[in-house]
Design a protein around this motif. Structure first.
Motif, PDB file in Angstrom:
ATOM      1  N   GLY A  30       0.819  -1.211   0.000  1.00  0.00           N
ATOM      2  CA  GLY A  30       0.000   0.000   0.000  1.00  0.00           C
ATOM      3  C   GLY A  30       0.854   1.262   0.000  1.00  0.00           C
ATOM      4  N   THR A  31       1.935   1.231   0.780  1.00  0.00           N
ATOM      5  CA  THR A  31       2.830   2.396   0.845  1.00  0.00           C
ATOM      6  C   THR A  31       3.493   2.624  -0.505  1.00  0.00           C
ATOM      7  OG1 THR A  31       3.239   1.901   3.181  1.00  0.00           O
ATOM      8  CG2 THR A  31       4.767   3.423   2.114  1.00  0.00           C
ATOM      9  N   VAL A  32       3.951   1.550  -1.133  1.00  0.00           N
ATOM     10  CA  VAL A  32       4.604   1.668  -2.445  1.00  0.00           C
ATOM     11  C   VAL A  32       3.588   2.141  -3.497  1.00  0.00           C
ATOM     12  CG1 VAL A  32       5.707   0.361  -4.329  1.00  0.00           C
ATOM     13  CG2 VAL A  32       6.440   0.010  -1.955  1.00  0.00           C
ATOM     14  N   ASP A  33       2.411   1.535  -3.533  1.00  0.00           N
ATOM     15  CA  ASP A  33       1.400   1.909  -4.523  1.00  0.00           C
ATOM     16  C   ASP A  33       1.027   3.394  -4.428  1.00  0.00           C
ATOM     17  OD1 ASP A  33       1.074  -0.597  -5.728  1.00  0.00           O
ATOM     18  OD2 ASP A  33      -1.111  -0.516  -5.587  1.00  0.00           O
ATOM     19  N   ALA A  34       0.771   3.845  -3.208  1.00  0.00           N
ATOM     20  CA  ALA A  34       0.377   5.249  -3.010  1.00  0.00           C
ATOM     21  C   ALA A  34       1.507   6.189  -3.410  1.00  0.00           C
ATOM     22  CB  ALA A  34      -0.017   5.481  -1.554  1.00  0.00           C
ATOM     23  N   THR A  35       2.737   5.783  -3.130  1.00  0.00           N
ATOM     24  CA  THR A  35       3.888   6.645  -3.400  1.00  0.00           C
ATOM     25  C   THR A  35       4.190   6.722  -4.893  1.00  0.00           C
ATOM     26  OG1 THR A  35       4.752   6.070  -1.224  1.00  0.00           O
ATOM     27  CG2 THR A  35       6.286   7.119  -2.760  1.00  0.00           C
ATOM     28  N   LEU A  36       4.058   5.598  -5.602  1.00  0.00           N
ATOM     29  CA  LEU A  36       4.243   5.624  -7.061  1.00  0.00           C
ATOM     30  C   LEU A  36       3.243   6.596  -7.689  1.00  0.00           C
ATOM     31  CD1 LEU A  36       4.587   1.782  -7.830  1.00  0.00           C
ATOM     32  CD2 LEU A  36       6.425   3.480  -7.788  1.00  0.00           C
ATOM     33  N   ALA A  37       1.991   6.507  -7.246  1.00  0.00           N
ATOM     34  CA  ALA A  37       0.954   7.390  -7.780  1.00  0.00           C
ATOM     35  C   ALA A  37       1.280   8.854  -7.470  1.00  0.00           C
ATOM     36  CB  ALA A  37      -0.402   7.009  -7.192  1.00  0.00           C
ATOM     37  N   ALA A  38       1.697   9.097  -6.234  1.00  0.00           N
ATOM     38  CA  ALA A  38       1.997  10.465  -5.811  1.00  0.00           C
ATOM     39  C   ALA A  38       3.132  11.062  -6.640  1.00  0.00           C
ATOM     40  CB  ALA A  38       2.374  10.483  -4.333  1.00  0.00           C
ATOM     41  N   GLN A  39       4.164  10.266  -6.901  1.00  0.00           N
ATOM     42  CA  GLN A  39       5.296  10.828  -7.631  1.00  0.00           C
ATOM     43  C   GLN A  39       4.906  11.121  -9.078  1.00  0.00           C
ATOM     44  OE1 GLN A  39       7.684  12.300  -6.570  1.00  0.00           O
ATOM     45  NE2 GLN A  39       9.302  12.364  -8.114  1.00  0.00           N
ATOM     46  N   ASN A  40       4.053  10.293  -9.656  1.00  0.00           N
ATOM     47  CA  ASN A  40       3.542  10.624 -10.990  1.00  0.00           C
ATOM     48  C   ASN A  40       2.760  11.935 -10.956  1.00  0.00           C
ATOM     49  OD1 ASN A  40       4.559   8.489 -12.474  1.00  0.00           O
ATOM     50  ND2 ASN A  40       2.579   7.915 -13.342  1.00  0.00           N
ATOM     51  N   LEU A  41       1.947  12.108  -9.928  1.00  0.00           N
ATOM     52  CA  LEU A  41       1.181  13.349  -9.809  1.00  0.00           C
ATOM     53  C   LEU A  41       2.118  14.550  -9.678  1.00  0.00           C
ATOM     54  CD1 LEU A  41      -2.164  13.768  -7.915  1.00  0.00           C
ATOM     55  CD2 LEU A  41      -0.486  15.599  -7.915  1.00  0.00           C
ATOM     56  N   ALA A  42       3.164  14.379  -8.884  1.00  0.00           N
ATOM     57  CA  ALA A  42       4.136  15.468  -8.695  1.00  0.00           C
ATOM     58  C   ALA A  42       4.781  15.864 -10.016  1.00  0.00           C
ATOM     59  CB  ALA A  42       5.211  15.029  -7.693  1.00  0.00           C
ATOM     60  N   ILE A  43       5.186  14.856 -10.785  1.00  0.00           N
ATOM     61  CA  ILE A  43       5.879  15.138 -12.054  1.00  0.00           C
ATOM     62  C   ILE A  43       4.914  15.759 -13.057  1.00  0.00           C
ATOM     63  CG2 ILE A  43       7.020  14.050 -14.030  1.00  0.00           C
ATOM     64  CD1 ILE A  43       8.064  11.986 -11.839  1.00  0.00           C
ATOM     65  N   ALA A  44       3.690  15.249 -13.093  1.00  0.00           N
ATOM     66  CA  ALA A  44       2.689  15.832 -13.992  1.00  0.00           C
ATOM     67  C   ALA A  44       2.467  17.300 -13.641  1.00  0.00           C
ATOM     68  CB  ALA A  44       1.379  15.045 -13.902  1.00  0.00           C
ATOM     69  N   ALA A  45       2.356  17.590 -12.344  1.00  0.00           N
ATOM     70  CA  ALA A  45       2.147  18.980 -11.910  1.00  0.00           C
ATOM     71  C   ALA A  45       3.332  19.854 -12.320  1.00  0.00           C
ATOM     72  CB  ALA A  45       1.941  19.026 -10.393  1.00  0.00           C
ATOM     73  N   GLU A  46       4.534  19.365 -12.083  1.00  0.00           N
ATOM     74  CA  GLU A  46       5.722  20.158 -12.434  1.00  0.00           C
ATOM     75  C   GLU A  46       5.822  20.363 -13.948  1.00  0.00           C
ATOM     76  OE1 GLU A  46       8.537  19.360  -8.530  1.00  0.00           O
ATOM     77  OE2 GLU A  46       8.909  18.135 -10.309  1.00  0.00           O
ATOM     78  N   SER A  47       5.353  19.385 -14.714  1.00  0.00           N
ATOM     79  CA  SER A  47       5.401  19.530 -16.176  1.00  0.00           C
ATOM     80  C   SER A  47       4.451  20.635 -16.651  1.00  0.00           C
ATOM     81  CB  SER A  47       5.045  18.200 -16.862  1.00  0.00           C
ATOM     82  OG  SER A  47       3.648  17.986 -16.879  1.00  0.00           O
ATOM     83  N   MET A  48       3.452  20.977 -15.805  1.00  0.00           N
ATOM     84  CA  MET A  48       2.532  22.080 -16.119  1.00  0.00           C
ATOM     85  C   MET A  48       3.048  23.424 -15.588  1.00  0.00           C
ATOM     86  SD  MET A  48      -1.047  20.338 -14.884  1.00  0.00           S
ATOM     87  CE  MET A  48      -1.853  18.961 -15.731  1.00  0.00           C
ATOM     88  N   GLY A  49       4.227  23.419 -14.998  1.00  0.00           N
ATOM     89  CA  GLY A  49       4.767  24.655 -14.436  1.00  0.00           C
ATOM     90  C   GLY A  49       4.309  24.919 -13.006  1.00  0.00           C
TER      91      GLY A  49
END
Lengths: 247, 247
Positions: free
Chosen positions: A107-126
């Motif tokens: 659960g910790t790994v799954d949530a963290t993988l998702a979170a890091q994708n969200l972080a990168i997507a957000a940063e890609s939008m500036g």
């Protein structure tokens, strides 16, 4: 170096945002990117709570101690989630188990993988982001505020928004001290230790530069002092009361 | 939608690779991208072992059961790592504690953030990746093979390489079932349950299409059956013997 790698290497935590809120469209796009990450055996053992209510944000700020938990473009809370699986299993006459340490890790790994994708997507939008591990200062309170049932545990938050400053980037440990071929190499190895010591000097210089000499601690000073304090001892018992770690 | 988000949304696990090895330059670039991810309070509680020795790869394949653990462009193993902090603290007369559940969470999150950055960096280069959670089928053996001391725990592997096929993408849970505003919503909610049921039908159709009707299980069938089996019960004791979870 391609643009994606430049984006990754340029990451810095942002701790001050304008009050511009993320649109629903942006939130949907970010969550979709999060969900596109790998998940252990398709289990998808997490959920995401978006916190928009001002009172809730103020209360979560009290837990965290950080002003940016209240003032940001959007506040996401990532929770480990087996409640869904347990409830669905009852409809199928199966009985789902999530109480073992293995399931906590999944659960910790799954949530963290998702979170890091969200972080990168957000940063890609500036947009800028900051993880909010300090929600674990009082996990019971977060569980109460977000009405998290058994099988659900608040892992961390993430604030996202239009940056109000540029943030700054702290140098990471040298390659030779974190990457090893075929077998682990500890800091007992003279070459590894020399690299850590050179790194410590650079980190100390960085703090001196930023604080006009007021602060000059090394990475080793900082993290060994922090880890010598016992903190968040309640995390263990709260995990248990949510149904985890029953082994 | 920008190119980074397209890349994230296009993710699929690759389980078959050509034998072309990653260059040292690529490995360095991937590890640098990994290290650029956020880390809890700068603690950097992980290391990465690159496995290049053929015998070691064959032994790790036996642990995992997956042929691609042996045949790939490169095999990374991500380990939670507090050994470094403990050893360095002795040089400073501090005493680092990592035995609390909080530190297990921090290490798991830190290693996973780094791993997901590495995965995205690899995919941005046109490489394929697959996480290898199945190294936890026998963590004691992985610890023995990679000579991991106290304070170090093998979380998962990741294979990276030139894809030998395109892989396929499995639909994720609907937005409305994983993202909630201000409070958790369980599958007891009729709207959430209806979305899961519609999703289950689509997943079942996907399997039917891919197997000429031989397989038609839903997502709920698949994950509740999997989670009804008790697996990897040794993870708990091995974590304890490595110094974690002493609470």
């Amino acid at each position: 170096m391609n643009e994606v790698i430049q984006l990754l290497n340029n990451h810095r935590s942002i701790r001050s945002f304008t009050e511009k809120k993320l649109s629903d469209e942006t939130i949907h796009a970010l969550v979709k990117a999060a969900q596109s990450a790998s998940t252990s055996s398709y289990v998808q053992a997490y959920s995401i709570i978006g916190v928009t209510n001002d009172n809730l944000k103020a209360e979560l700020r009290k837990v965290s101690g950080q002003s940016y938990v209240e003032h940001n473009g959007h506040l996401f809370v990532f929770v480990i989630d087996y409640n869904r699986h347990v409830k669905l299993s009852h409809l199928k006459d199966n009985e789902v188990k999530f109480e073992n340490t293995e399931q906590l890790i999944v659960g910790t790994v799954d949530a963290t993988l998702a979170a890091q994708n969200l972080a990168i997507a957000a940063e890609s939008m500036g947009l800028g982001i900051c993880y909010i591990g300090s929600l674990r200062n009082n996990v019971s309170r977060v569980i109460e505020l977000l009405k998290l049932p058994s099988g659900v545990f608040p892992l961390f938050g993430m604030v996202v928004g239009e940056p109000a400053n540029k943030g700054s980037q702290k140098e990471r440990l040298p390659f030779e001290t974190v990457y090893f071929e075929n077998a682990y190499k500890s800091v007992d190895d003279a070459d590894v230790l020399a690299e850590v010591e050179a790194y410590d000097s650079r980190v100390s210089e960085y703090y001196k530069d930023r604080t006009n000499g007021e602060r000059n601690d090394t990475w080793t000073d900082q993290v060994t002092t922090m880890l010598s304090r016992k903190t968040r001892l309640d995390v263990h018992d709260v995990l248990k009361s949510q149904g985890f770690l029953q082994q």
